[in-house]
Design an enzyme around this catalytic site. Structure first.
Site, mmCIF file in Angstrom:
data_model
loop_
_atom_site.group_PDB
_atom_site.id
_atom_site.type_symbol
_atom_site.label_atom_id
_atom_site.label_comp_id
_atom_site.label_asym_id
_atom_site.label_seq_id
_atom_site.Cartn_x
_atom_site.Cartn_y
_atom_site.Cartn_z
ATOM 1 N N HIS A 98 50.942 35.415 35.472
ATOM 2 C CA HIS A 98 50.307 36.337 36.415
ATOM 3 C C HIS A 98 50.696 37.782 36.117
ATOM 4 O O HIS A 98 49.835 38.678 36.098
ATOM 5 C CB HIS A 98 50.715 35.977 37.846
ATOM 6 C CG HIS A 98 50.212 36.953 38.878
ATOM 7 N ND1 HIS A 98 48.986 36.812 39.489
ATOM 8 C CD2 HIS A 98 50.765 38.085 39.388
ATOM 9 C CE1 HIS A 98 48.801 37.814 40.339
ATOM 10 N NE2 HIS A 98 49.867 38.595 40.292
ATOM 11 N N GLU A 99 51.976 38.016 35.868
ATOM 12 C CA GLU A 99 52.418 39.385 35.578
ATOM 13 C C GLU A 99 51.844 39.883 34.255
ATOM 14 O O GLU A 99 51.517 41.062 34.124
ATOM 15 C CB GLU A 99 53.948 39.458 35.573
ATOM 16 C CG GLU A 99 54.600 39.107 36.909
ATOM 17 C CD GLU A 99 54.030 39.868 38.095
ATOM 18 O OE1 GLU A 99 53.558 41.020 37.902
ATOM 19 O OE2 GLU A 99 54.032 39.327 39.210
ATOM 20 N N HIS A 102 48.487 41.359 34.650
ATOM 21 C CA HIS A 102 48.446 42.796 34.964
ATOM 22 C C HIS A 102 48.552 43.638 33.693
ATOM 23 O O HIS A 102 47.927 44.697 33.593
ATOM 24 C CB HIS A 102 49.589 43.156 35.918
ATOM 25 C CG HIS A 102 49.399 42.635 37.305
ATOM 26 N ND1 HIS A 102 48.245 42.854 38.039
ATOM 27 C CD2 HIS A 102 50.212 41.900 38.114
ATOM 28 C CE1 HIS A 102 48.365 42.280 39.227
ATOM 29 N NE2 HIS A 102 49.544 41.693 39.296
#
Length: 231
Positions: A98-99, A102
């Site tokens: 998920h990170e 980004h």
């Protein structure tokens, strides 16, 4: 708003975030104990996805705290909490991916991410100065001298903080979608692990939904107070 209605409203402001946080903790505690099929730690997952997307310049660092994971666009760094950095769990893989989502957004200049970044200064002012102006405006109103300019100024500033929370939603959901797609395509998780991974990502997303909902509710309440005092 009656006293009963106001108490119910305050209870909702407290309960909604608590429920969201509870779901995150429950999902994280469960799936941080389940090993992912690839046996890759969060740091290894992050590195693989970054490299697969040509983001070799993005670094990965361990950071203190629990669920303190984040992507720093200025430093071009994915920071993972200690457990997620070292553990080969389903939760660690999901959060790391998920990170990295980004980081991919940053590289692709994802519109909502750029918009959110541009809102940061206004949101910070709206959270601090805006809240003070609202308090002053409400106090003046309470003592019988309505000052629409002060209250309205506070509401306008606070609106920037609310907009920041709302714009965060597509940013976070898109990062989760990126995470799922990357983990599946790279073989980090098997098909039978997708459901578990989605549970971790969805639980985390609910915290942002709760924060946005609470912010919108508070803004609506303040606008209603302002309009009622003008009548």
């Amino acid at each position: 708003m009656s006293l009963t209605g106001y108490l119910i409203y305050l209870a909702l402001l407290l309960i909604i975030p608590m429920i969201a946080q509870g779901k995150v903790k429950s999902a994280y505690n469960k799936y941080s104990q389940i090993r992912n099929s690839s046996g890759m730690t969060g740091a290894e997952v992050a590195r693989k996805i970054l490299n697969d997307n040509g983001l070799n310049d993005v670094t990965i660092e361990e950071t203190k705290g629990e669920l303190s994971d984040h992507y720093d666009p200025k430093a071009k760094t994915v920071r993972l909490s200690t457990d997620n950095y070292h553990k080969p769990s389903v939760a660690a893989a999901a959060i790391a991916a998920h990170e990295v989502g980004h980081a991919i957004q940053d590289a692709e200049e994802y519109a909502f991410l750029k918009f959110r970044s541009a809102l940061v200064p206004a949101a910070q002012i709206g959270t601090s100065l805006g809240q003070w102006l609202i308090m002053i405006g409400l106090l003046i109103t309470f003592f019988g001298s309505f000052s629409p300019v002060i209250l309205l100024a506070g509401i306008v500033m606070f609106s920037a903080a609310v907009l920041f929370q709302v714009v965060t939603l597509p940013v976070e959901f898109n990062a989760s979608n990126q995470a799922m797609a990357q983990m599946v395509s790279s073989g980090i998780i098997r098909n039978d692990e997708e459901r578990e991974t989605k549970k971790v990502l969805n639980a985390a997303a609910m915290t942002y939904v709760a924060a946005a909902l609470v912010a919108v509710m508070e803004l609506a309440r303040l606008i209603l107070i302002y309009l009622s005092q003008r009548d």
